[in-house]
Enzyme design. Structure first.
Site: not given
Ligand code: APR
Length: 250
Positions: A68, A102, A117, A125, A192-193, A217, A219
């Site tokens: 990724r 990202d 996130h 560590c 975002t969903s 979006n 969708s």
């Protein structure tokens, strides 16, 4: 509400905040998690994005995150990232709250980015406080002599500095995001969903405090029914058009 009226709403707002998800980076060629080409259709998150998976097979987890990282390193910020940075520069956007790891908002020039996130470029560590943020533009964090890489301080394994399923979000980031959700009068909800909490609760917090919600979006999402404005388009093209309207107003 027309695009022009949406632009007017953004320009007249006191505090605009953006909440972004994987769809904001889709136009940079980075796969999303859900939907037809989503990563979770090809990979099992329980095998790659949990602390149990890492304890079971740290090398396999690292190989997936390095894959990724390489895709992200090859990608460029798209107009969604760029316009949000320009809006912040011009005092039209207070902050970006992102679920993405990202780092493309920062690469596009955004300064106030709240990463709910974590960040895929961080190594942390598993035992001590050691952590570092790799700079892919200097070739850092793209390959290691051994997997998992070892902590230079205590010798225990390093892990990617992202939040895995079942783990708590970084406390300070979540508190800052919740405060912004309460204080904004417009929230742009981009790509975002709305499937993953607590991030997906933030638009509802904003709405409960009187904010106007704008979804960008292509969708329908789990949040669509709460939206005041829906721009049913890919974010890069929609936000470019929105920026054009904003520029015409100023
Ligand atoms: N422009 C805007 N939105 C898009 C685009 C695009 N070009 N392409 C896809 N989308 C939308 C999809 O319709 C979908 O609603 O982006 C959304 C992506 O949804 P997810 O893949 O579920 O991503 P996200 O909502 O960010 O997931 C939240 O889940 O797996 C965890 O930690 C991971 O942060 C992630 C979290």
């Amino acid at each position: 509400m027309s695009l022009r009226e949406t632009a007017e709403r953004l320009v007249e707002a006191e505090t605009v905040v953006a909440l972004t998800g994987a769809g904001a980076s889709a136009d940079s060629g980075i796969p999303t998690f859900r939907g037809k080409d989503g990563l979770w259709n090809k990979y099992d998150p329980r095998e790659l994005a949990t602390s149990e998976a890492f304890a079971r097979d740290p090398e396999r987890v690292w190989e997936w995150y390095l894959w990724r990282r390489r895709k992200i390193a090859e990608a460029e910020p798209n107009p969604t990232h760029t316009v949000l940075a320009l809006m912040e520069r011009d005092g039209l956007l207070e902050a970006v709250i992102t679920q993405n790891v990202d780092g493309l908002h920062q690469r596009a020039g955004s300064r106030r980015v709240i990463e709910l996130h974590g960040n895929i470029w961080r190594d942390e560590c598993v035992s001590c406080e050691y952590h570092r943020v790799n700079d892919p533009e200097r070739g850092e964090g793209l390959e290691y002599d051994e997997l998992p890489p070892k902590c230079p301080d205590c010798g225990d394994p390093l892990r990617p500095g992202v939040v895995w399923f079942g783990e708590p979000l970084p406390h300070d980031a979540l508190v800052e995001a919740e405060n912004l959700a309460r204080s904004c009068d417009v929230m742009l909800v981009i790509g975002t969903s709305g499937e993953v909490r607590p991030a997906a609760d933030l638009p509802l917090v904003a709405k409960s405090c009187g904010a106007t919600l704008i979804e960008i979006n292509p969708s329908e999402t789990a949040l669509s029914s709460h939206m005041d404005v829906i721009i049913r388009e890919r974010a890069a093209s929609a936000i470019k058009a929105l920026w054009g309207e904003i520029e015409r107003l100023s």
